[in-house]
Write a protein that holds these residues in place. Structure first.
Motif: not given
Ligand code: BYC
Length: 315
Positions: A129-142, A145-157
């Motif tokens: 999950d640590g690696a996932a966060i590192m990879n996925q936080v920048p995806l919140c700025r992809a 739109g629909p991908y970036a917005r989905a990533m916001v909640r995913i990253c919090k979890e």
């Protein structure tokens, strides 16, 4: 407008940090790249439930069981948001699932390794999950739109998941010598596969350059891997356990940790379907899909009935 103009406008929009939305014009290759990445990400979340699901009934306390159950449920949710995001690009969920089940679509290499001890739940949360966060936080700025917005909640979890994993590792590493040895053994087995999660080295990565230009990816695979190593080494020091890499050392000049060579043969073997658990994971997914057929049928029948009722009311 001619295609080149459309393409120029599209790139200008991306360069100006404007989001691309489902109804906007986009190059076919952008659409395909997103479908590939988002669906593989969705598949990874769903397949990723399996290694941890293995330990729900054997969690050592009620508190641990409740947290693990919630984490695995979160992963199902992440898969669903991501399938929805992929569907906005004009592909059906049935097609995507079919691609997973027939081996056409990939999912993350990491989930093809076995979870043989409780400490693996700690190592997965902490490292995977640590690696996932590192990879996925920048995806919140992809850029999409629909991908970036989905990533916001995913990253919090995901960040909650990382903490629960680290806390398991901390408890074990402060426990009896046997518990500390379990934590060390889990780190030994999960360290290198976690580094592989970031994908091939930049020189070998076929999609990075274009995806960075389109601002789907904000960092390259090697940049993210380095960030992960730099963030994780001090955490291993807090735990008092040793990262299994004799070449790992701080490089004052670079301001980063140097680390040893990754076994890319192993990575590609796992990606091609020859990892320790690939077959088991696919069998479990296909069985779950087939067993769930009646649920999908019932849900469709209910939805049809509801819309029929609505039509009758309107008429
Ligand atoms: N495993 O050109 P490249 C999670 C493939 S879920 C398997 O660098 P790209 C979590 C790649 O697909 C973790 N295959 O590709 C869930 C490509 O093949 P195709 C998943 C891999 O797309 C539950 C080829 O190698 N995270 O975190 O630019 C519990 C060349 O690679 C892997 C995501 O999916 C791999 N590790 O970059 C806990 C995040 N790496 O498609 C945690 C979103 C590469 O041409 N995805 N390949 O056949 C991404 O950020 C990017 O897709 C990647 C790869 C960095 C993974």
């Amino acid at each position: 407008m001619r295609t080149t103009h459309l393409e120029d406008n599209f790139q200008q929009k991306i360069d100006a940090e404007e989001r691309i939305e489902p109804k906007d014009w986009m190059p076919e290759t952008y659409r395909k790249t997103l479908i590939r990445q988002i669906s593989q990400h969705a598949h990874s979340e769903i397949v990723g439930m399996l290694p941890e699901g293995n330990w729900i009934t054997r969690a050592p306390t009620l508190r641990r069981k409740a947290a693990l159950l919630a984490k695995v449920q979160d992963e199902a949710g992440h898969g669903l948001y991501l399938y929805c995001a992929a569907e906005t690009l004009g592909v059906s969920r049935d097609t995507l699932l079919d691609e997973l089940h027939t081996g056409k679509a990939k999912y993350s290499s990491i989930f093809n390794y076995p979870t043989i001890a409780w400490a693996d739940m700690g190592a997965i949360g902490w490292l995977v999950d640590g690696a996932a966060i590192m990879n996925q936080v920048p995806l919140c700025r992809a850029s999409y739109g629909p991908y970036a917005r989905a990533m916001v909640r995913i990253c919090k979890e995901e960040s909650f998941h990382q903490r629960q994993g680290f806390e398991i590792m901390l408890t074990l590493s402060k426990g009896t010598p046997t518990q500390k040895a379990m934590a060390q053994d889990a780190l030994n087995r999960w360290w290198w596969p976690s580094l592989m999660m970031f994908g091939p080295n930049d020189a070998e990565s076929q999609h990075t350059e274009q995806s960075v230009r389109w601002k789907i990816k904000r960092f390259t695979n090697d940049e993210l891997r380095q960030k992960f190593v730099d963030a994780t080494v001090p955490q291993a020091e807090i735990l008092g356990i040793t990262i299994p890499d004799p070449d790992l050392k701080w490089n004052e000049e670079r301001g980063h940790y140097d680390f040893g060579a990754i076994n890319w043969d192993e990575f590609w073997q796992v990606v091609k379907g020859n990892g320790p658990c690939n077959q088991e994971r696919m069998e479990a997914r296909i069985k779950a899909h087939e067993d769930g057929e009646w649920v999908r049928e019932a849900a469709m029948a209910y939805a049809n009935k509801q819309s029929q009722k609505l039509t009758e009311q309107v008429a």
